[in-house]
Design a protein around this motif. Structure first.
Motif, PDB file in Angstrom:
ATOM      1  N   MET A   8       0.847  -1.134  -0.223  1.00 55.76           N
ATOM      2  CA  MET A   8      -0.061  -0.060   0.033  1.00 55.76           C
ATOM      3  C   MET A   8       0.811   1.388   0.111  1.00 55.76           C
ATOM      4  N   ARG A   9       1.781   1.040   0.835  1.00 56.18           N
ATOM      5  CA  ARG A   9       2.772   2.437   0.804  1.00 56.18           C
ATOM      6  C   ARG A   9       3.301   2.749  -0.441  1.00 56.18           C
ATOM      7  N   SER A  10       3.887   1.584  -0.887  1.00 54.96           N
ATOM      8  CA  SER A  10       4.441   1.544  -2.171  1.00 54.96           C
ATOM      9  C   SER A  10       3.622   2.139  -3.304  1.00 54.96           C
ATOM     10  N   ASP A  11       2.570   1.704  -3.458  1.00 51.77           N
ATOM     11  CA  ASP A  11       1.463   2.422  -4.406  1.00 51.77           C
ATOM     12  C   ASP A  11       1.271   3.844  -4.164  1.00 51.77           C
ATOM     13  N   PHE A  12       1.249   4.388  -2.935  1.00 56.20           N
ATOM     14  CA  PHE A  12       1.048   5.770  -2.565  1.00 56.20           C
ATOM     15  C   PHE A  12       2.177   6.421  -3.229  1.00 56.20           C
ATOM     16  N   GLU A  13       3.481   6.081  -2.585  1.00 56.82           N
ATOM     17  CA  GLU A  13       4.782   6.338  -3.234  1.00 56.82           C
ATOM     18  C   GLU A  13       4.784   6.525  -4.661  1.00 56.82           C
ATOM     19  N   HIS A  14       4.446   5.393  -5.508  1.00 55.48           N
ATOM     20  CA  HIS A  14       4.278   5.304  -6.744  1.00 55.48           C
ATOM     21  C   HIS A  14       3.352   6.508  -7.399  1.00 55.48           C
ATOM     22  N   ALA A  15       2.294   6.507  -6.974  1.00 52.90           N
ATOM     23  CA  ALA A  15       1.452   7.532  -7.385  1.00 52.90           C
ATOM     24  C   ALA A  15       1.963   9.041  -7.254  1.00 52.90           C
ATOM     25  N   ARG A  16       2.643   9.253  -5.910  1.00 50.70           N
ATOM     26  CA  ARG A  16       3.220  10.670  -5.575  1.00 50.70           C
ATOM     27  C   ARG A  16       4.260  10.656  -6.451  1.00 50.70           C
ATOM     28  N   VAL A  17       5.045  10.127  -6.904  1.00 51.58           N
ATOM     29  CA  VAL A  17       6.432  10.258  -7.784  1.00 51.58           C
ATOM     30  C   VAL A  17       5.674  10.307  -9.001  1.00 51.58           C
ATOM     31  N   ALA A  18       4.673   9.660  -9.475  1.00 55.94           N
ATOM     32  CA  ALA A  18       4.231   9.882 -10.938  1.00 55.94           C
ATOM     33  C   ALA A  18       3.513  11.049 -11.090  1.00 55.94           C
ATOM     34  N   GLU A  19       3.056  11.384  -9.992  1.00 56.33           N
ATOM     35  CA  GLU A  19       2.293  12.842 -10.162  1.00 56.33           C
ATOM     36  C   GLU A  19       3.217  13.866 -10.233  1.00 56.33           C
ATOM     37  N   LYS A  20       4.500  13.876  -9.491  1.00 52.73           N
ATOM     38  CA  LYS A  20       5.596  14.708  -9.548  1.00 52.73           C
ATOM     39  C   LYS A  20       6.149  15.071 -10.890  1.00 52.73           C
ATOM     40  N   ILE A  21       6.357  13.564 -11.461  1.00 54.80           N
ATOM     41  CA  ILE A  21       6.869  13.622 -12.936  1.00 54.80           C
ATOM     42  C   ILE A  21       5.897  14.371 -13.909  1.00 54.80           C
ATOM     43  N   LYS A  22       4.625  13.849 -13.693  1.00 59.97           N
ATOM     44  CA  LYS A  22       3.466  14.933 -14.475  1.00 59.97           C
ATOM     45  C   LYS A  22       3.594  16.218 -14.146  1.00 59.97           C
ATOM     46  N   SER A  23       3.610  16.606 -12.919  1.00 62.76           N
ATOM     47  CA  SER A  23       3.867  18.074 -12.841  1.00 62.76           C
ATOM     48  C   SER A  23       4.950  18.670 -13.381  1.00 62.76           C
ATOM     49  N   LEU A  24       6.246  17.959 -13.288  1.00 66.19           N
ATOM     50  CA  LEU A  24       7.378  18.438 -13.864  1.00 66.19           C
ATOM     51  C   LEU A  24       7.313  18.702 -15.294  1.00 66.19           C
ATOM     52  N   LYS A  25       6.704  17.532 -15.817  1.00 65.60           N
ATOM     53  CA  LYS A  25       6.699  17.415 -17.386  1.00 65.60           C
ATOM     54  C   LYS A  25       5.823  18.707 -17.793  1.00 65.60           C
ATOM     55  N   ALA A  26       4.915  18.843 -17.294  1.00 66.63           N
ATOM     56  CA  ALA A  26       3.877  20.065 -17.356  1.00 66.63           C
ATOM     57  C   ALA A  26       4.521  21.260 -17.271  1.00 66.63           C
ATOM     58  N   GLU A  27       5.517  21.500 -16.323  1.00 60.44           N
ATOM     59  CA  GLU A  27       6.196  22.878 -16.174  1.00 60.44           C
ATOM     60  C   GLU A  27       7.297  22.831 -17.082  1.00 60.44           C
ATOM     61  N   GLN A  28       7.891  21.835 -17.510  1.00 58.01           N
ATOM     62  CA  GLN A  28       8.935  21.934 -18.668  1.00 58.01           C
ATOM     63  C   GLN A  28       8.378  22.215 -20.111  1.00 58.01           C
TER      64      GLN A  28
END
Length: 101
Positions: free
Chosen positions: A1-21
């Motif tokens: 469960m924690r790894s799913d949460f970490e995965h989702a958080r990192v994926a969201e951060k990547i998505k946010s960084l790509k949008a900013e890029q």
């Protein structure tokens, strides 16, 4: 469960960084276009100013030549007038001194 949460958080951060890029890429492109536009506008302004100055300079040169020619003509007319007056005075003097036959 924690790894799913970490995965989702990192994926969201990547998505946010790509949008900013992507946003930064578009801003940079827009700034570069604006810069090129301003450079071209300034180049045209300087070109117009340079042309106007060169035209005025040429006009002044032509005006100087014309005024110098006018001055020469004025001086020549004044000298011719002096010569004519001196000649007329000399003729009058000669006429008074010579008896009529």
């Amino acid at each position: 469960m924690r790894s799913d949460f970490e995965h989702a958080r990192v994926a969201e951060k990547i998505k946010s960084l790509k949008a900013e890029q992507e946003e930064l890429i578009h801003k940079l492109e827009r700034l570069q276009r604006d810069q090129q536009y301003e450079i071209e506008r300034m180049r045209q302004d300087f070109s117009k100013q340079t042309s106007a100055i060169q035209l005025r300079k040429s006009t002044i040169v032509l005006e100087l030549v014309a005024r110098e020619r006018d001055l020469i003509l004025i001086d020549k007319r004044a000298k011719d007038t002096e010569v004519k007056e001196a000649s007329a005075q000399q003729q009058a003097k000669d006429h008074r001194l010579k008896p009529h036959l």
